[in-house]
Design an enzyme around this catalytic site. Structure first.
Site, PDB file in Angstrom:
ATOM      1  N   GLU A  67      -5.482   4.038   6.143  1.00 48.98           N
ATOM      2  CA  GLU A  67      -5.032   3.872   4.755  1.00 48.98           C
ATOM      3  C   GLU A  67      -5.436   5.094   3.916  1.00 48.98           C
ATOM      4  O   GLU A  67      -4.630   5.591   3.133  1.00 48.98           O
ATOM      5  CB  GLU A  67      -5.667   2.597   4.193  1.00 48.98           C
ATOM      6  N   ARG A 114       0.840  -1.216   0.000  1.00 46.93           N
ATOM      7  CA  ARG A 114       0.000   0.000   0.000  1.00 46.93           C
ATOM      8  C   ARG A 114       0.873   1.263   0.000  1.00 46.93           C
ATOM      9  O   ARG A 114       0.584   2.233   0.694  1.00 46.93           O
ATOM     10  CB  ARG A 114      -0.935   0.023   1.220  1.00 46.93           C
ATOM     11  N   SER A 128     -11.136  -0.500   3.202  1.00 48.01           N
ATOM     12  CA  SER A 128     -10.405  -0.708   4.466  1.00 48.01           C
ATOM     13  C   SER A 128      -9.916   0.626   4.995  1.00 48.01           C
ATOM     14  O   SER A 128      -9.194   1.342   4.294  1.00 48.01           O
ATOM     15  CB  SER A 128      -9.191  -1.605   4.235  1.00 48.01           C
TER      16      SER A 128
HETATM   17  C1  LIG Z   1     -15.575  -0.123  -1.348  1.00 48.45           C
HETATM   18  C2  LIG Z   1     -14.088   0.122  -1.505  1.00 48.45           C
HETATM   19  C3  LIG Z   1     -13.238  -0.950  -1.690  1.00 48.45           C
HETATM   20  C4  LIG Z   1     -11.854  -0.738  -1.834  1.00 48.45           C
HETATM   21  N1  LIG Z   1     -11.064  -1.821  -2.021  1.00 48.45           N
HETATM   22  C5  LIG Z   1      -9.729  -1.647  -2.170  1.00 48.45           C
HETATM   23  C6  LIG Z   1      -8.873  -2.788  -2.371  1.00 48.45           C
HETATM   24  O1  LIG Z   1      -9.335  -3.921  -2.426  1.00 48.45           O
HETATM   25  N2  LIG Z   1      -7.549  -2.570  -2.491  1.00 48.45           N
HETATM   26  C7  LIG Z   1      -7.009  -1.308  -2.475  1.00 48.45           C
HETATM   27  O2  LIG Z   1      -5.798  -1.188  -2.614  1.00 48.45           O
HETATM   28  N3  LIG Z   1      -7.800  -0.214  -2.298  1.00 48.45           N
HETATM   29  C8  LIG Z   1      -9.131  -0.352  -2.146  1.00 48.45           C
HETATM   30  N4  LIG Z   1      -9.930   0.741  -1.955  1.00 48.45           N
HETATM   31  C9  LIG Z   1      -9.318   2.078  -1.909  1.00 48.45           C
HETATM   32  C10 LIG Z   1      -9.380   2.865  -3.228  1.00 48.45           C
HETATM   33  O3  LIG Z   1     -10.357   2.354  -4.076  1.00 48.45           O
HETATM   34  C11 LIG Z   1      -8.042   2.868  -3.970  1.00 48.45           C
HETATM   35  O4  LIG Z   1      -7.017   3.360  -3.150  1.00 48.45           O
HETATM   36  C12 LIG Z   1      -8.090   3.720  -5.245  1.00 48.45           C
HETATM   37  O5  LIG Z   1      -6.898   3.541  -5.977  1.00 48.45           O
HETATM   38  C13 LIG Z   1      -8.298   5.208  -4.976  1.00 48.45           C
HETATM   39  O6  LIG Z   1      -8.551   5.836  -6.207  1.00 48.45           O
HETATM   40  P1  LIG Z   1      -9.250   7.232  -6.326  1.00 48.45           P
HETATM   41  O7  LIG Z   1      -9.208   7.637  -7.754  1.00 48.45           O
HETATM   42  O8  LIG Z   1     -10.612   7.176  -5.710  1.00 48.45           O
HETATM   43  O9  LIG Z   1      -8.291   8.156  -5.468  1.00 48.45           O
HETATM   44  P2  LIG Z   1      -8.678   9.361  -4.495  1.00 48.45           P
HETATM   45  O10 LIG Z   1      -9.379   8.828  -3.291  1.00 48.45           O
HETATM   46  O11 LIG Z   1      -9.359  10.444  -5.243  1.00 48.45           O
HETATM   47  O12 LIG Z   1      -7.224   9.842  -4.071  1.00 48.45           O
HETATM   48  C14 LIG Z   1      -6.400   9.030  -3.262  1.00 48.45           C
HETATM   49  C15 LIG Z   1      -5.012   9.658  -3.212  1.00 48.45           C
HETATM   50  O13 LIG Z   1      -4.442   9.655  -4.506  1.00 48.45           O
HETATM   51  C16 LIG Z   1      -4.172  10.987  -4.941  1.00 48.45           C
HETATM   52  N5  LIG Z   1      -4.460  11.056  -6.387  1.00 48.45           N
HETATM   53  C17 LIG Z   1      -5.566  10.609  -7.016  1.00 48.45           C
HETATM   54  N6  LIG Z   1      -5.406  10.735  -8.352  1.00 48.45           N
HETATM   55  C18 LIG Z   1      -4.177  11.273  -8.554  1.00 48.45           C
HETATM   56  C19 LIG Z   1      -3.422  11.636  -9.710  1.00 48.45           C
HETATM   57  N7  LIG Z   1      -3.888  11.479 -10.957  1.00 48.45           N
HETATM   58  N8  LIG Z   1      -2.174  12.164  -9.531  1.00 48.45           N
HETATM   59  C20 LIG Z   1      -1.659  12.351  -8.293  1.00 48.45           C
HETATM   60  N9  LIG Z   1      -2.323  12.019  -7.159  1.00 48.45           N
HETATM   61  C21 LIG Z   1      -3.573  11.483  -7.290  1.00 48.45           C
HETATM   62  C22 LIG Z   1      -5.042  11.879  -4.101  1.00 48.45           C
HETATM   63  O14 LIG Z   1      -4.508  13.177  -3.996  1.00 48.45           O
HETATM   64  C23 LIG Z   1      -5.035  11.125  -2.787  1.00 48.45           C
HETATM   65  O15 LIG Z   1      -3.851  11.406  -2.082  1.00 48.45           O
HETATM   66  C24 LIG Z   1     -11.327   0.571  -1.804  1.00 48.45           C
HETATM   67  C25 LIG Z   1     -12.185   1.659  -1.626  1.00 48.45           C
HETATM   68  C26 LIG Z   1     -13.561   1.440  -1.484  1.00 48.45           C
HETATM   69  C27 LIG Z   1     -14.477   2.613  -1.315  1.00 48.45           C
END
Ligand SMILES: Cc1cc2nc3c(=O)[nH]c(=O)nc-3n(C[C@H](O)[C@H](O)[C@H](O)COP(=O)(O)OP(=O)(O)OC[C@H]3O[C@@H](n4cnc5c(N)ncnc54)[C@H](O)[C@@H]3O)c2cc1C
Length: 348
Positions: free
Chosen positions: A340, A170, A243
């Site tokens: 996380e 992670r 998580s």
């Molecule tokens: C129901 C559920 C299940 C999940 N299951 C998992 C799982 O199984 N495994 C897992 O690893 N994660 C899981 N996650 C967490 C999440 O989905 C991941 O971490 C995902 O990659 C986040 O993507 P996002 O676009 O929503 O990022 P955001 O939440 O919008 O951003 C997260 C971080 O990334 C940064 N960021 C986003 N896009 C960019 C970019 N283009 N450039 C620079 N920085 C950026 C943001 O500034 C922030 O710091 C889960 C979440 C939910 C709600």
């Protein structure tokens, strides 16, 4: 020519985070064409810097409002590039704004394997390398060929190969410097010949229940989707960020002492022989939090690691609950657990 950036003032972010908590961005800037990012960042509203790059909002908690402009990269291109160097597949480049799950399914439909265990993870392609998303025994780092990112401070567009991303559990280089690099696109090296990983968390059993005896990557994705739908609350129904706590990593001796005291505690190998990863879910459950609820801020009744918003919880209320959970785990087991998701407007 269209503008390089679309700007909205006092933009509500409640529908742009999967916790569904209220927050307001002083300015929300959307850039669809990453090649015009430098130009976009020169607009007066963005010139002093941005406070947050926002993807799908599925790995952050708005404990307060962002203190400056929020930037979203919304490019949607997906292009196969070259043959992949070390496998029989191809390098595929995807813009940061492409929804992750849609990308996984599109790659499977195109005959590429590898990403099947990572189906149904919310969020965008651009965020996937940041915390090296992982599920069901697979991490995205296994398939990241390169990450393209713009660094506003230097005005340079960087290309990080896999080693330069410094992936860990992670974790990555990007996680340690939020908003320093704006990830504009990710290149994936995807094989055509599957190497299925079925030995994790019920995938084989699910395939059997589905009547599949010769699994394809697509069938594995369907199994993962079915398991995830049963186990994790759908953010569209119940706000959450997956998580909330990372599994803590401890020195081996400390983990073994805990295991001797609590034989049912799940303990996994850490990054090396000297470290061990503990199940944060088990620790939280053992402290009695599963299903707990304070007003609209709660812990999922199905999964102790998942904090949920039953309706009108604020980010600050969810953070307060998270801190109390962590304090109780520390008091009972002497183990520090950490969130996380990224906290906006507060420090852990
Ligand atoms: C129901 C559920 C299940 C999940 N299951 C998992 C799982 O199984 N495994 C897992 O690893 N994660 C899981 N996650 C967490 C999440 O989905 C991941 O971490 C995902 O990659 C986040 O993507 P996002 O676009 O929503 O990022 P955001 O939440 O919008 O951003 C997260 C971080 O990334 C940064 N960021 C986003 N896009 C960019 C970019 N283009 N450039 C620079 N920085 C950026 C943001 O500034 C922030 O710091 C889960 C979440 C939910 C709600």
């Amino acid at each position: 020519m269209s503008a390089a950036v679309t700007l909205r003032r006092d933009a509500a972010l409640q529908t742009r985070n999967t916790f569904g908590v209220a927050a307001t961005a002083p300015v929300l800037a959307e850039v669809a064409d990453a090649s015009r990012l430098a130009e976009a960042l020169q607009t007066p509203e963005l010139r002093d810097g941005i406070a947050l790059v926002l993807g799908g909002g599925s790995n952050l908690l708005f404990a307060g409002d962002p203190e400056g402009p929020v930037l979203a990269l919304s490019g949607q291109r997906v292009q196969p590039l070259d043959a992949a160097p070390d496998c029989d597949g191809a390098i595929v480049r995807a813009d940061a704004g492409v929804p992750w799950h849609a990308f996984v399914m599109r790659m499977l439909d195109a005959g590429y394997a590898g990403l099947e265990n990572l189906a149904l993870i919310p969020g965008t392609v651009g965020a996937a390398p940041i915390q090296n998303i992982g599920a069901y025994g697979v991490e995205v780092r296994e398939f990241v060929h390169a990450v393209e990112a713009y660094e506003p401070a230097s005005g340079r567009l960087h290309r990080f190969d896999n080693a330069a991303c410094r992936f860990g559990y992670r974790d990555s280089l990007f996680k340690h410097a939020p908003d320093r690099y704006l990830i504009t696109a990710v290149e994936f090296a995807l094989p055509r010949t599957p190497a299925l990983r079925l030995d994790y968390a019920g995938i084989a059993e699910e395939l059997t229940a589905m009547g599949v005896d010769a699994p394809t990557p697509r069938a594995v994705a369907e199994a993962v989707i079915a398991i995830r739908r049963r186990k994790l609350p759908d953010p569209a129904q119940l706000g959450n960020a997956g998580s909330f706590f990372k599994n803590p990593i401890l020195p081996r001796a400390q983990a073994e002492a805990l295991l001797a005291e609590h034989p049912s505690l799940p303990v996994f190998r850490g990054a090396d022989e000297h470290s061990r990863k503990l199940s944060a879910a088990w620790l939280i459950d053992a402290c009695g939090w599963k299903g707990h609820r304070d007003g609209d801020a709660g812990v999922s009744a199905a999964h102790a690691l998942v904090l949920v918003n039953h309706g009108q919880a604020s980010g600050a209320q969810l953070l307060d609950l998270a801190r109390r959970i962590a304090a109780s785990v520390q008091a009972r087991f002497g183990v520090a657990i950490e969130p996380e998701p990224r906290l906006i407007g507060a420090r852990w």
